[in-house]
Scaffold this motif. Structure first.
Motif, PDB file in Angstrom:
ATOM      1  N   GLY A   1       0.974  23.800  -3.640  1.00 45.02           N
ATOM      2  CA  GLY A   1       0.084  22.685  -3.915  1.00 45.02           C
ATOM      3  C   GLY A   1       0.873  21.429  -4.200  1.00 45.02           C
ATOM      4  N   GLY A   2       0.302  20.295  -3.909  1.00 48.27           N
ATOM      5  CA  GLY A   2       0.984  19.033  -4.182  1.00 48.27           C
ATOM      6  C   GLY A   2       0.006  17.882  -4.187  1.00 48.27           C
ATOM      7  N   ALA A   3       0.353  16.820  -4.896  1.00 45.33           N
ATOM      8  CA  ALA A   3      -0.463  15.608  -4.937  1.00 45.33           C
ATOM      9  C   ALA A   3       0.460  14.407  -4.946  1.00 45.33           C
ATOM     10  CB  ALA A   3      -1.363  15.598  -6.172  1.00 45.33           C
ATOM     11  N   LEU A   4       0.057  13.354  -4.244  1.00 46.77           N
ATOM     12  CA  LEU A   4       0.872  12.149  -4.187  1.00 46.77           C
ATOM     13  C   LEU A   4      -0.040  10.929  -4.170  1.00 46.77           C
ATOM     14  CD1 LEU A   4       3.817  11.095  -3.888  1.00 46.77           C
ATOM     15  CD2 LEU A   4       3.383  10.942  -1.455  1.00 46.77           C
ATOM     16  N   GLN A   5       0.211  10.017  -5.098  1.00 44.84           N
ATOM     17  CA  GLN A   5      -0.511   8.755  -5.150  1.00 44.84           C
ATOM     18  C   GLN A   5       0.430   7.632  -4.756  1.00 44.84           C
ATOM     19  OE1 GLN A   5      -3.984   7.913  -6.528  1.00 44.84           O
ATOM     20  NE2 GLN A   5      -3.353   6.157  -5.273  1.00 44.84           N
ATOM     21  N   LEU A   6       0.112   6.965  -3.663  1.00 42.99           N
ATOM     22  CA  LEU A   6       0.777   5.720  -3.321  1.00 42.99           C
ATOM     23  C   LEU A   6      -0.133   4.574  -3.764  1.00 42.99           C
ATOM     24  CD1 LEU A   6       2.218   6.481   0.241  1.00 42.99           C
ATOM     25  CD2 LEU A   6       3.266   6.854  -2.002  1.00 42.99           C
ATOM     26  N   ASP A   7       0.368   3.366  -3.673  1.00 44.04           N
ATOM     27  CA  ASP A   7      -0.415   2.238  -4.167  1.00 44.04           C
ATOM     28  C   ASP A   7      -1.754   2.103  -3.452  1.00 44.04           C
ATOM     29  OD1 ASP A   7      -0.255  -0.027  -6.071  1.00 44.04           O
ATOM     30  OD2 ASP A   7      -0.526  -1.227  -4.267  1.00 44.04           O
ATOM     31  N   GLY A   8      -1.793   2.519  -2.181  1.00 45.62           N
ATOM     32  CA  GLY A   8      -3.025   2.339  -1.428  1.00 45.62           C
ATOM     33  C   GLY A   8      -3.756   3.609  -1.044  1.00 45.62           C
ATOM     34  N   CYS A   9      -3.202   4.783  -1.355  1.00 46.88           N
ATOM     35  CA  CYS A   9      -3.871   6.017  -0.950  1.00 46.88           C
ATOM     36  C   CYS A   9      -3.432   7.204  -1.799  1.00 46.88           C
ATOM     37  CB  CYS A   9      -3.622   6.317   0.533  1.00 46.88           C
ATOM     38  SG  CYS A   9      -1.886   6.619   0.960  1.00 46.88           S
TER      39      CYS A   9
ATOM     40  N   VAL B   1       0.808  -1.210   0.000  1.00 46.72           N
ATOM     41  CA  VAL B   1       0.000   0.000   0.000  1.00 46.72           C
ATOM     42  C   VAL B   1       0.846   1.267   0.000  1.00 46.72           C
ATOM     43  CG1 VAL B   1      -1.940  -1.124   1.137  1.00 46.72           C
ATOM     44  CG2 VAL B   1      -0.229   0.045   2.517  1.00 46.72           C
ATOM     45  N   GLY B   2       2.117   1.182   0.329  1.00 45.93           N
ATOM     46  CA  GLY B   2       2.954   2.369   0.457  1.00 45.93           C
ATOM     47  C   GLY B   2       3.872   2.615  -0.713  1.00 45.93           C
ATOM     48  N   SER B   3       3.756   1.844  -1.802  1.00 44.61           N
ATOM     49  CA  SER B   3       4.636   2.025  -2.954  1.00 44.61           C
ATOM     50  C   SER B   3       4.285   3.310  -3.706  1.00 44.61           C
ATOM     51  CB  SER B   3       4.527   0.837  -3.903  1.00 44.61           C
ATOM     52  OG  SER B   3       4.891  -0.353  -3.257  1.00 44.61           O
ATOM     53  N   PHE B   4       5.307   4.057  -4.099  1.00 44.35           N
ATOM     54  CA  PHE B   4       5.125   5.308  -4.826  1.00 44.35           C
ATOM     55  C   PHE B   4       4.604   5.042  -6.229  1.00 44.35           C
ATOM     56  CE2 PHE B   4       6.768   8.651  -7.639  1.00 44.35           C
ATOM     57  CZ  PHE B   4       6.322   9.793  -6.996  1.00 44.35           C
ATOM     58  N   VAL B   5       3.548   5.736  -6.626  1.00 45.33           N
ATOM     59  CA  VAL B   5       2.990   5.609  -7.971  1.00 45.33           C
ATOM     60  C   VAL B   5       3.279   6.875  -8.784  1.00 45.33           C
ATOM     61  CG1 VAL B   5       0.888   5.253  -9.328  1.00 45.33           C
ATOM     62  CG2 VAL B   5       1.195   4.030  -7.167  1.00 45.33           C
ATOM     63  N   TYR B   6       2.818   8.041  -8.312  1.00 46.86           N
ATOM     64  CA  TYR B   6       3.163   9.295  -8.971  1.00 46.86           C
ATOM     65  C   TYR B   6       3.019  10.437  -7.981  1.00 46.86           C
ATOM     66  CZ  TYR B   6      -1.841  10.426  -9.485  1.00 46.86           C
ATOM     67  OH  TYR B   6      -3.166  10.716  -9.239  1.00 46.86           O
TER      68      TYR B   6
ATOM     69  N   GLN C   1       6.145  11.964   2.591  1.00 44.20           N
ATOM     70  CA  GLN C   1       6.812  12.051   1.292  1.00 44.20           C
ATOM     71  C   GLN C   1       6.490  13.352   0.568  1.00 44.20           C
ATOM     72  OE1 GLN C   1       6.451   8.574  -1.198  1.00 44.20           O
ATOM     73  NE2 GLN C   1       6.950   7.169   0.458  1.00 44.20           N
ATOM     74  N   LEU C   2       5.273  13.872   0.780  1.00 44.30           N
ATOM     75  CA  LEU C   2       4.927  15.160   0.160  1.00 44.30           C
ATOM     76  C   LEU C   2       5.830  16.274   0.672  1.00 44.30           C
ATOM     77  CD1 LEU C   2       1.034  15.542  -0.104  1.00 44.30           C
ATOM     78  CD2 LEU C   2       2.719  15.906  -1.909  1.00 44.30           C
ATOM     79  N   GLY C   3       6.167  16.219   1.962  1.00 40.92           N
ATOM     80  CA  GLY C   3       7.059  17.234   2.519  1.00 40.92           C
ATOM     81  C   GLY C   3       8.426  17.216   1.874  1.00 40.92           C
ATOM     82  N   THR C   4       8.891  16.036   1.469  1.00 35.76           N
ATOM     83  CA  THR C   4      10.184  15.911   0.792  1.00 35.76           C
ATOM     84  C   THR C   4      10.075  16.241  -0.681  1.00 35.76           C
ATOM     85  OG1 THR C   4      10.846  14.178   2.347  1.00 35.76           O
ATOM     86  CG2 THR C   4      12.072  14.304   0.282  1.00 35.76           C
ATOM     87  N   LEU C   5       8.983  15.777  -1.317  1.00 37.75           N
ATOM     88  CA  LEU C   5       8.800  15.955  -2.748  1.00 37.75           C
ATOM     89  C   LEU C   5       8.478  17.396  -3.120  1.00 37.75           C
ATOM     90  CD1 LEU C   5       8.466  14.402  -5.512  1.00 37.75           C
ATOM     91  CD2 LEU C   5       6.030  14.291  -4.964  1.00 37.75           C
TER      92      LEU C   5
END
Length: 294
Positions: free
Chosen positions: A109-117, A21-26, A99-103
């Motif tokens: 604004g920011g968006a992060l999709q992990l495998d589960g959320c 669920v925690g794998s980085f997607v985009y 991860q958003l804080g690092t990215l």
């Protein structure tokens, strides 16, 4: 507001704890930056903490942090895959916020999709706005489907893209050795959700043809399918299960729920720990920026 710049990358993490669920997607960040120490930074920290805390109780929520000036008003949401437990959802959202804080440091604004959320924030409202922007397309290797196999695959995808008249933002389907999952962000209306998923299914069949697997993410919905053994998501073959009481395609084999009781027992402990970790991350980020300025 400048559009988010997306990093179209897939990585498969091997950490056993929440690898699936925690794998980085985009991920994507606004090009516009805010000044450290300004009121907007405080709003961002408050919003992200609220998202993490809320994820211990539900798989979706959105927040608006209002300010006297419109440019400092902030909108945000999180959504977990519909079959995740509260424990896994909270863990996934906490990881996404970190991860958003690092990215996206100091990004408005920011968006992060992990495998589960999925987590997103911005100072331009996007809540309730349908968005079919394509952010990720990935097809597996082409394989020699027989006609029945290809028809089963298309049938599963068509099932996910067809409405039965009820509002189902999270859907699963399967037939034989093909399984699939679809979801739209729950700020969309039932008709907007259906429109988005139908669009994804049509594009995915065109893009991936006879591929063994495929992922297609639009800004507000996604569909993924996989033939058994074709590839893995976060180190595990794609597995889907329905929420309790939800009607579903009878061709799908639901995962066993034997671990649910044990997860609920640990939830009370993890709720406090996750909230504390989120607050610590926000504090350390703020402290690091202050030390760098010196």
């Amino acid at each position: 507001m400048a559009p988010l710049i997306f990093l179209l990358t897939i990585t498969l993490l091997t950490t056993p704890a929440i690898s699936s669920v925690g794998s980085f997607v985009y991920g994507g960040c606004s090009q516009i930056k805010y000044t450290p120490g300004c009121p907007y930074e405080s709003n961002v920290n408050s919003l992200l903490t609220s998202l993490v805390n809320s994820a211990t109780l539900t798989v979706y929520n959105n927040f608006t942090i209002k300010s006297p000036t419109s440019q400092d008003t902030l909108y945000g949401l999180f959504q977990c895959q519909g079959d995740l437990s509260n424990v896994d959802c909270a863990s996934c959202v906490a990881r996404a916020v970190s991860q958003l804080g690092t990215l996206c440091p100091d990004s408005s604004g920011g968006a992060l999709q992990l495998d589960g959320c999925f987590v997103k924030y911005d100072n331009t409202t996007f809540l309730g706005v349908e968005d079919k922007t394509e952010v990720l397309k990935k097809c597996g290797p082409l394989i020699a489907y027989d006609s029945d196999g290809l028809n089963r695959r298309d049938g599963v995808l068509d099932y996910l893209g067809t409405s039965d008249g009820s509002y189902k933002p999270f859907r699963v389907g399967g037939s034989g050795d093909v399984s699939a999952v679809a979801q739209c962000v729950q700020d969309l209306s039932a008709s907007e959700c259906q429109d988005c998923l139908s669009e994804v299914v049509g594009r995915l069949k065109t893009y991936c043809g006879a591929a063994a697997s495929g992922d297609l993410y639009l800004a507000k919905c996604y569909v993924r399918f996989s033939k058994a053994g074709a590839h893995s998501y976060g180190g595990n073959d794609l597995k889907v299960k329905t929420q309790k009481g939800e009607s579903h395609n009878p061709a799908v084999d639901d995962d066993d729920d034997d671990d649910d009781d044990e997860e609920e027992k640990t939830l009370a402990i993890l709720v406090g720990l996750i909230a504390a970790v989120a607050l610590l991350i926000v504090f350390l980020t703020f402290l690091k920026k202050r030390l760098w300025k010196r």
